[in-house]
Design a protein around this motif. Sequence first.
Motif, short mmCIF file in Angstrom:
data_model
loop_
_atom_site.label_atom_id
_atom_site.label_comp_id
_atom_site.label_asym_id
_atom_site.label_seq_id
_atom_site.Cartn_x
_atom_site.Cartn_y
_atom_site.Cartn_z
N LYS A 157 0.82 -1.22 0.00
CA LYS A 157 0.00 0.00 0.00
C LYS A 157 0.85 1.27 0.00
O LYS A 157 0.50 2.26 -0.64
N ASP A 158 1.99 1.21 0.70
CA ASP A 158 2.78 2.43 0.83
C ASP A 158 3.58 2.78 -0.42
O ASP A 158 4.09 3.89 -0.54
N ASN A 159 3.73 1.84 -1.37
CA ASN A 159 4.46 2.20 -2.60
C ASN A 159 3.60 2.05 -3.87
O ASN A 159 4.05 2.39 -4.96
N LEU A 160 2.37 1.56 -3.72
CA LEU A 160 1.52 1.37 -4.89
C LEU A 160 1.07 2.68 -5.52
O LEU A 160 0.77 2.74 -6.72
N SER A 174 -5.02 -5.46 -6.61
CA SER A 174 -4.55 -6.05 -5.36
C SER A 174 -3.85 -5.00 -4.53
O SER A 174 -3.20 -4.10 -5.07
N ASP A 175 -3.99 -5.11 -3.22
CA ASP A 175 -3.32 -4.16 -2.31
C ASP A 175 -1.86 -4.53 -2.06
O ASP A 175 -1.07 -3.70 -1.63
N GLU A 176 -1.54 -5.79 -2.30
CA GLU A 176 -0.18 -6.26 -2.05
C GLU A 176 0.12 -7.45 -2.96
O GLU A 176 -0.67 -8.39 -3.04
N PHE A 177 1.25 -7.38 -3.65
CA PHE A 177 1.66 -8.51 -4.47
C PHE A 177 3.17 -8.42 -4.71
O PHE A 177 3.81 -7.40 -4.42
N VAL A 178 3.72 -9.49 -5.23
CA VAL A 178 5.15 -9.54 -5.49
C VAL A 178 5.37 -9.94 -6.95
O VAL A 178 4.63 -10.75 -7.50
N VAL A 179 6.37 -9.30 -7.58
CA VAL A 179 6.74 -9.63 -8.96
C VAL A 179 8.18 -10.13 -8.94
O VAL A 179 9.08 -9.45 -8.45
N ILE A 180 8.36 -11.34 -9.46
CA ILE A 180 9.68 -11.99 -9.43
C ILE A 180 10.14 -12.27 -10.86
O ILE A 180 9.39 -12.90 -11.64
N PRO A 181 11.35 -11.84 -11.24
CA PRO A 181 11.83 -12.18 -12.58
C PRO A 181 12.24 -13.65 -12.69
O PRO A 181 12.75 -14.23 -11.73
#
Length: 401
Positions: A157-160, A174-181
Amino acid sequence: MENQDKARTINDQDVLLEQLAKARQELSTLYEISNAMHKTLALDEILFIILTGVTSHSGLGFNRAMLFLLDSSAKFLEGRIGIGPDNGEEAKRIWRLIDEQKMDLDDLVNSYAQTHEVIKGSKFFNQVKSVRMPVKEPDGGILAKVFNDGMPFHFKKDNLQSFTGDPLFAIFPSDEFVVIPLKAKDRSNGLIVADNIFTKRSITKDDIRVLMMFANQAGMAIENSQLYERTLIKAHKDALTDLWNHGYFQYVCDEELRRAKDHMSYLSLIMLDIDNFKNYNDTWGHQKGDEILARISQIIMESSRKIDKVCRYGGEEFAVILPDAAKRDVLVVAERIRANIEQCTFTTGTDHPSQKITVSIGVASFPENGKTKLELIRAADAALYDAKKQGKNRVACPPVP
């Protein structure tokens, strides 16, 4: 004081034992998923295994995940697969079913044949498949940033707010998720996006660390699969025309006929022969004849549907396999091919005049013209022979029984 030290020592031991048990579980999970990926070289199956590992309760346990791969032009990231419920109620139903059937990771991976068609029908999967994002920044937004940086990014939330309006949110709110290469040999070849939208469980540093370890294995598995598929495609392509060869035609015909029977759908076949081609070869030579074959192959490809399989059947004869095409559909495609070839002027060089070339075409459809591969090919071949007898440069179909 001594009792306090002893209690502290016991507590430290408990923490270490807990950490050790967690590490063992992580290694066991990674081993299981890695082992599953090594059982196949089929790319679609590997992608299914990867996201099953990311989302299953016996795997990494995320609620939803998407996987994107770099396309052949190396300019776009394409959505290839998305696994996850479309809503909270569906999520509870799926998790309850898995618990009731006591399905472990192996069970889920081995269910590919049964569940893949179901997944392909989900709203989430089709939303993911519709995504085609440029890798150039800033046009590609979040996906392009992570792909080019080659580093994982945890969106909260703090960087979206910095990414408001990003096209990814249209399919993945989504309020929170992760992106992985995903990486192979220190080069990104795709991305995994994962979240916990239904359970609302926070994504921890440990979650990201384990997902990164897994992504490194997944990136290499994808690279190996793509190399295998390129090699396989090369082995099944005709060198002159770059169409599928006769052997692949036989294989695909069997597969599409089986699918048509399973789903009670249509399947049609085009057989095409260049009119008077022996005369062209005798007059201009085989090298000029090869140029004509290559050009006609290109016209057939351009005139067919994207899902059709265009093959060089042999010599100057071609075949087109048309999934989900009834008689009326195949006649439209066949007539388009015939007309486009007739309208094309074939230039054979300065020593030879420009020439018009025509083709004769026979079509047949499952199930009305044949229920086996042999019957279907014979019916299309017989129709092709009729087209020749009727004066060439025409489309013919088997007579109505």
